[in-house]
Design a protein around this motif. Sequence first.
Motif, PDB file in Angstrom:
ATOM      1  N   ALA A 146       0.920  -1.232   0.009  1.00  0.00           N
ATOM      2  CA  ALA A 146      -0.144  -0.059  -0.059  1.00  0.00           C
ATOM      3  C   ALA A 146       1.090   1.557   0.084  1.00  0.00           C
ATOM      4  O   ALA A 146       0.459   2.079  -0.829  1.00  0.00           O
ATOM      5  N   LEU A 147       1.984   1.268   0.568  1.00  0.00           N
ATOM      6  CA  LEU A 147       2.687   2.263   0.726  1.00  0.00           C
ATOM      7  C   LEU A 147       3.615   2.432  -0.709  1.00  0.00           C
ATOM      8  O   LEU A 147       4.331   3.683  -0.907  1.00  0.00           O
ATOM      9  N   LEU A 148       3.628   1.591  -1.179  1.00  0.00           N
ATOM     10  CA  LEU A 148       4.254   1.616  -2.745  1.00  0.00           C
ATOM     11  C   LEU A 148       3.117   1.867  -3.848  1.00  0.00           C
ATOM     12  O   LEU A 148       3.537   1.980  -5.129  1.00  0.00           O
ATOM     13  N   TRP A 149       1.942   2.235  -3.441  1.00  0.00           N
ATOM     14  CA  TRP A 149       0.889   2.509  -4.100  1.00  0.00           C
ATOM     15  C   TRP A 149       1.033   3.357  -5.506  1.00  0.00           C
ATOM     16  O   TRP A 149       0.884   3.359  -6.645  1.00  0.00           O
ATOM     17  N   ARG A 186      -2.321  -5.671 -10.194  1.00  0.00           N
ATOM     18  CA  ARG A 186      -3.583  -6.362 -10.127  1.00  0.00           C
ATOM     19  C   ARG A 186      -4.382  -5.535  -8.824  1.00  0.00           C
ATOM     20  O   ARG A 186      -5.554  -5.564  -9.153  1.00  0.00           O
ATOM     21  N   ASP A 187      -3.725  -5.147  -7.989  1.00  0.00           N
ATOM     22  CA  ASP A 187      -4.404  -4.746  -6.778  1.00  0.00           C
ATOM     23  C   ASP A 187      -4.914  -3.272  -7.014  1.00  0.00           C
ATOM     24  O   ASP A 187      -6.066  -2.789  -6.620  1.00  0.00           O
ATOM     25  N   ARG A 188      -4.189  -2.346  -7.710  1.00  0.00           N
ATOM     26  CA  ARG A 188      -4.563  -1.065  -8.290  1.00  0.00           C
ATOM     27  C   ARG A 188      -5.907  -1.273  -8.919  1.00  0.00           C
ATOM     28  O   ARG A 188      -6.938  -0.134  -8.909  1.00  0.00           O
ATOM     29  N   ALA A 189      -6.205  -2.241  -9.757  1.00  0.00           N
ATOM     30  CA  ALA A 189      -7.273  -2.503 -10.549  1.00  0.00           C
ATOM     31  C   ALA A 189      -8.563  -2.578  -9.648  1.00  0.00           C
ATOM     32  O   ALA A 189      -9.692  -2.093 -10.176  1.00  0.00           O
ATOM     33  N   ARG A 190      -8.404  -3.211  -8.419  1.00  0.00           N
ATOM     34  CA  ARG A 190      -9.704  -3.198  -7.573  1.00  0.00           C
ATOM     35  C   ARG A 190      -9.713  -2.151  -6.820  1.00  0.00           C
ATOM     36  O   ARG A 190     -10.531  -2.027  -5.775  1.00  0.00           O
ATOM     37  N   GLY A 191      -8.605  -1.238  -6.241  1.00  0.00           N
ATOM     38  CA  GLY A 191      -8.532  -0.164  -5.630  1.00  0.00           C
ATOM     39  C   GLY A 191      -8.118  -0.133  -4.026  1.00  0.00           C
ATOM     40  O   GLY A 191      -8.064   0.437  -3.380  1.00  0.00           O
ATOM     41  N   PHE A 192      -7.517  -1.480  -3.757  1.00  0.00           N
ATOM     42  CA  PHE A 192      -7.103  -2.089  -2.668  1.00  0.00           C
ATOM     43  C   PHE A 192      -5.931  -2.840  -2.445  1.00  0.00           C
ATOM     44  O   PHE A 192      -6.045  -3.951  -3.576  1.00  0.00           O
ATOM     45  N   ILE A 193      -5.423  -3.414  -1.662  1.00  0.00           N
ATOM     46  CA  ILE A 193      -4.191  -4.308  -1.466  1.00  0.00           C
ATOM     47  C   ILE A 193      -4.881  -5.653  -0.894  1.00  0.00           C
ATOM     48  O   ILE A 193      -5.686  -5.560   0.326  1.00  0.00           O
TER      49      ILE A 193
END
Length: 266
Positions: A146-149, A186-193
């Motif tokens: 999340a810190l690397l978002w 992958r996680d950016r596509a759904r909006g959270f880790i």
Amino acid sequence: MDSSSEASSMAQGLRIVRLVADREKRGRRLLGVSQIASELEMEQSRVSRLTQELCELGLLERVERGPFRTGPRFFGLAAALNTGWVRESKAALESLVASFGLRSRISVREGFRVILLRTSGQDAVPGSFVKPGMVTPVWCTGSGRALLWDEQQPAVQALLEAVNFIGVGGPGAAHSPQEVVELMDRDRARGFIVAAEEFEHGVYELAVPVRGADGSILAALSVLGSRAEIMSGTDDIATALMAAAKRLGSSEGRTRHDAGRKGLAS
């Protein structure tokens, strides 16, 4: 660079600072190298080296060869952390516990390391290794990713190019910078880790970034639980995490605004 060794040194240094600060706060007898080594069950030579480095950084200080006390840099860091979002994070963490019964944490990043800033009550039980100051890798934890978002592939590659991935993390951990990038996409596509057993076997973690008023990432807010606990209510948990992160970010903005008004008034 041996990232696991460096992270271990950082964690041990933080343990020393915490011990010294706690004894000073409680008015207890201050300690020298041998007493710190005994108290923390560490090698005396290692404590000697780490305390020397901590003194050079200003986090500790020592008059001649006397006991250690907290240094001027320690108080500067403490003041910097005394911001609205840090103060309010405790209530946010306990609210998540009350809503979902999951352990919750707020963390910050230092290079490729994640430093645990605050944890919910049931995570900080006596004897637990989970305490503020705990250091974990950025590439195989939900909070770390999340810190690397906001980091794109070139930045992630540069950050992790010298990291030793071997033997670090759980069965779902990435083993190369490219795998980290793929998980992030992958996680950016759904909006959270969603970190599935990336750091510990059997532990799932949901995480989101906490953004300040300028949009930059201040911290990561995360919850941890079993697969069943996390996956049965993923969307609801993520919605609550994002709402809590937004409130914490707003707290940071209010703190800056209030500080500006006080500055104008003076």
